[in-house]
Design an enzyme around this catalytic site. Structure first.
Site, PDB file in Angstrom:
ATOM      1  N   GLY A   1       0.747  -1.183   0.165  1.00 65.51           N
ATOM      2  CA  GLY A   1      -0.045  -0.149  -0.106  1.00 65.51           C
ATOM      3  C   GLY A   1       1.051   1.058  -0.102  1.00 65.51           C
ATOM      4  O   GLY A   1       1.468   1.575   0.946  1.00 65.51           O
TER       5      GLY A   1
ATOM      6  N   GLY B   1       1.388   5.953   2.896  1.00 70.06           N
ATOM      7  CA  GLY B   1       2.488   4.807   2.887  1.00 70.06           C
ATOM      8  C   GLY B   1       3.595   5.271   1.990  1.00 70.06           C
ATOM      9  O   GLY B   1       4.791   4.883   2.558  1.00 70.06           O
TER      10      GLY B   1
ATOM     11  N   ARG C   1      -0.959  -1.771  -5.762  1.00 72.52           N
ATOM     12  CA  ARG C   1      -2.148  -2.377  -6.702  1.00 72.52           C
ATOM     13  C   ARG C   1      -1.869  -2.067  -7.999  1.00 72.52           C
ATOM     14  O   ARG C   1      -1.951  -2.524  -8.943  1.00 72.52           O
ATOM     15  CB  ARG C   1      -3.688  -2.435  -6.233  1.00 72.52           C
ATOM     16  CG  ARG C   1      -4.515  -3.062  -7.082  1.00 72.52           C
ATOM     17  CD  ARG C   1      -6.029  -2.828  -6.520  1.00 72.52           C
ATOM     18  NE  ARG C   1      -6.287  -1.444  -6.595  1.00 72.52           N
ATOM     19  CZ  ARG C   1      -7.631  -1.032  -5.951  1.00 72.52           C
ATOM     20  NH1 ARG C   1      -8.509  -1.912  -5.597  1.00 72.52           N
ATOM     21  NH2 ARG C   1      -7.756   0.286  -5.911  1.00 72.52           N
TER      22      ARG C   1
ATOM     23  N   ASN D   1      -6.083   2.803   9.804  1.00 68.77           N
ATOM     24  CA  ASN D   1      -7.180   3.260  10.911  1.00 68.77           C
ATOM     25  C   ASN D   1      -8.125   2.340  11.178  1.00 68.77           C
ATOM     26  O   ASN D   1      -9.291   2.651  11.065  1.00 68.77           O
ATOM     27  CB  ASN D   1      -7.609   4.589  10.609  1.00 68.77           C
ATOM     28  CG  ASN D   1      -6.922   5.839  11.036  1.00 68.77           C
ATOM     29  OD1 ASN D   1      -5.902   5.678  11.635  1.00 68.77           O
ATOM     30  ND2 ASN D   1      -6.969   6.969   9.946  1.00 68.77           N
TER      31      ASN D   1
ATOM     32  N   SER E   1      -0.293   8.658  13.215  1.00 66.69           N
ATOM     33  CA  SER E   1      -0.578  10.221  12.998  1.00 66.69           C
ATOM     34  C   SER E   1       0.481  10.958  12.708  1.00 66.69           C
ATOM     35  O   SER E   1       1.461  10.880  12.740  1.00 66.69           O
ATOM     36  CB  SER E   1      -1.135  10.748  14.499  1.00 66.69           C
ATOM     37  OG  SER E   1      -1.628  12.130  14.363  1.00 66.69           O
TER      38      SER E   1
ATOM     39  N   HIS F   1      -7.825   9.604  20.005  1.00 65.59           N
ATOM     40  CA  HIS F   1      -6.874  10.613  19.517  1.00 65.59           C
ATOM     41  C   HIS F   1      -7.500  11.268  18.544  1.00 65.59           C
ATOM     42  O   HIS F   1      -7.621  12.695  18.383  1.00 65.59           O
ATOM     43  CB  HIS F   1      -5.434  10.005  19.009  1.00 65.59           C
ATOM     44  CG  HIS F   1      -4.893  10.844  18.188  1.00 65.59           C
ATOM     45  ND1 HIS F   1      -5.019  11.191  16.794  1.00 65.59           N
ATOM     46  CD2 HIS F   1      -3.699  11.924  18.447  1.00 65.59           C
ATOM     47  CE1 HIS F   1      -4.385  12.170  16.328  1.00 65.59           C
ATOM     48  NE2 HIS F   1      -3.455  12.312  17.204  1.00 65.59           N
TER      49      HIS F   1
ATOM     50  N   GLU G   1      -9.238  14.947  18.348  1.00 64.22           N
ATOM     51  CA  GLU G   1      -8.853  15.853  17.216  1.00 64.22           C
ATOM     52  C   GLU G   1     -10.303  16.482  16.654  1.00 64.22           C
ATOM     53  O   GLU G   1     -10.227  17.724  16.386  1.00 64.22           O
ATOM     54  CB  GLU G   1      -8.408  15.185  16.142  1.00 64.22           C
ATOM     55  CG  GLU G   1      -7.944  15.904  14.767  1.00 64.22           C
ATOM     56  CD  GLU G   1      -7.410  15.014  13.858  1.00 64.22           C
ATOM     57  OE1 GLU G   1      -7.870  14.972  12.898  1.00 64.22           O
ATOM     58  OE2 GLU G   1      -6.270  14.254  14.212  1.00 64.22           O
TER      59      GLU G   1
END
Length: 376
Positions: free
Chosen positions: A79, A84, A103, A168, A194, A249, A253
Site C-alpha cells: 500500500g 504509505g 495495486r 485506521n 498520526s 486521538h 482531534e
C-alpha cells in the site's frame, strides 16, 4: 560517506548546516553516528565562545546508531498511497531497505525510481524478497480492503513473521485479527499512525499495540519514522490497543478542530473591530494556552485565503469519530464535545436541513411566526 562537523563557527555565529549522511562522527556530540538523517544545526548567535553550542537544534528522522549493533532493517510495504509512500521515503532516507507493492504498478515503479525502493508486482514476489522474520507493513484503507490484504499475506507468511497494520482499522477488528493470526504463529502489530502529509518532514506519532518482543524487534523502524529516537512512539498495550488509542486521538482531534472553527467564526462575525484572523492566529501560536499544530495549520490556511472563498462548507468524517462516540456510549462515558463535533460534520453535508424546516413549520403552526419560503 563520512561527515565531520568542522568549520561550523564563522564570524561569531554557528553556520547553518544540513547534513544528510550514511556514516558520521560528530565532535560536537562526541558520539559515533550512523545513517544520521537530517541533522540540522540552526543558525544561532552565541555570546560565549567557550560554550560553542548554546543553541543547537537536532532533528533525527533516521535512527542514530550508538555502538556496533546493526539497526538497519529490510521491510515490505503493501500500500503506497499518500501516507504509505511518505513513510517509505522517510525509511529510505534513514537507510532501511524497502520492498514495495501497490495495486497500481506504476505507483510502485515511480516511488522506486525516486527512493531506491525495490518495486514488486505481486505479493508473492514481495514475500520472496524478504528474510526471516519477514515483516510486512500494511498501509491500505480500513475495512474490507485491509481484511483481504491481511488474509492474503497470512497465507504467504510463516510462523514468527510479523504483520503490521498501520491504517485506521477498528480496534475490535484488530483484536479479532490478532487472535486469528496468533493461532498461525504470525505476530500481529497494530500501529495507530498520526502525522498526515507532514509526517515525512516532522515524523510520525505512533501508538503501538501487540507482542512486546515483535515491537522490540521493530524498534529501528519506529525510531526512523518517529520525530526522534525516544519521542513520539511507544507500545500502549496488547493487540488492538494501538488502534483504540488512535481512535480516541482522532475523536479528540474532532473536538479541537470544532472549537477552533467556532471561535474563528465568532471573531469573523464581530464587525466592530475589523479583526484580522490570520494575524490573530499568528499571535496565538506563540505563548498562548491554545497554541498547537492545528493552530499552525489554521494560520497557514488563513494566510493563503482569509475568507476561504474556494472551500465549500462540507466536512467529511473518516470513521474514528463515530467509533469514539459509540465506545463512549458503550462505557457510559459522557463525551458531549466529541459527539457534537461529529454531528456538526453531518450537518455540514446537508444542502438543506429537514429538521430546521420542521422547526420553522412548527413555530409557524403554534405561534404564527414567519417562515421563509423557497423561491418557486
Amino acid at each position: 560517506m563520512i561527515v565531520l562537523y568542522y568549520n561550523l563557527f564563522n564570524g561569531g555565529r554557528i553556520a547553518d548546516v544540513r547534513i544528510i549522511g550514511t556514516f558520521g562522527f560528530s565532535p560536537l556530540f562526541c558520539e559515533p553516528m550512523r545513517y544520521s538523517h537530517w541533522v540540522e544545526v540552526r543558525s544561532r548567535q552565541y555570546t560565549d565562545r567557550n560554550n560553542h553550542l548554546t543553541e543547537v537544534r537536532k532533528k533525527t528522522a533516521g535512527h542514530l546508531m550508538w555502538g556496533d549493533e546493526e539497526l538497519l532493517m529490510k521491510i515490505a510495504f503493501a500500500g503506497l498511497g499518500r501516507m504509505g509512500a511518505n513513510m517509505v521515503r522517510r525509511l529510505r532516507q534513514a537507510g532501511h531497505e524497502i520492498v514495495g507493492y501497490n495495486r497500481t504498478t506504476k505507483v510502485a515503479e515511480d516511488l522506486a525510481e525516486e527512493t531506491g525502493m525495490v518495486p514488486v508486482t505481486t505479493l508473492e514476489e514481495m514475500i520472496d524478497l524478504l528474510e526471516p522474520p519477514k515483516t510486512v507493513w500494511v498501509m491500505v484503507p480500513a475495512g474490507e480492503v485491509t481484511e483481504q490484504m491481511l488474509k492474503s499475506l497470512a497465507n504467504l507468511l510463516s510462523q514468527g513473521d510479523i504483520l503490521i497494520d498501520g491504517g485506521n482499522s477498528n480496534f475490535r477488528d484488530t483484536i479479532r485479527r490478532g487472535e486469528v493470526l496468533g493461532e498461525r504463529g504470525i505476530r500481529f502489530v497494530d500501529v495507530g499512525t498520526s502525522g498526515g502529509v507532514w509526517g515525512l518532514e516532522e515524523g510520525y506519532s505512533m501508538m503501538i499495540g501487540g507482542d512486546p518482543d515483535a515491537i522490540a524487534h521493530l524498534e529501528p523502524i519506529f525510531v526512523s519514522l518517529a520525530p526522534g529516537k525516544d519521542i513520539g512512539w511507544g507500545r500502549v498495550g496488547p493487540s488492538g490497543a494501538g488502534h483504540f488509542v488512535k481512535m480516541v486521538h482522532n475523536g479528540i482531534e474532532y473536538g479541537m478542530m470544532e472549537s477552533f472553527a467556532e471561535g474563528f467564526e465568532l471573531m469573523r462575525a464581530e464587525k466592530a473591530f475589523d479583526l484580522n484572523l490570520y494575524e490573530i492566529a499568528e499571535v496565538w501560536r506563540y505563548g498562548s494556552v491554545v497554541r498547537s499544530w492545528l493552530l499552525d495549520l489554521i494560520a497557514r490556511a488563513l494566510e493563503e485565503d482569509p475568507e476561504l472563498t474556494n472551500i465549500e462548507d462540507w466536512v467529511a468524517d473518516s470513521g474514528e469519530g463515530r467509533w469514539t462516540v459509540l465506545e463512549a456510549i458503550a462505557h457510559e462515558v459522557p463525551a458531549p464535545v466529541i459527539t457534537l463535533s461529529l454531528l456538526q460534520r453531518f450537518r455540514s453535508r446537508q444542502e438543506q436541513s429537514y429538521s430546521a424546516k420542521l422547526l420553522a413549520a412548527l413555530r409557524n403552526q403554534f405561534g404564527g411566526h414567519p417562515v421563509r419560503y423557497l423561491e418557486e
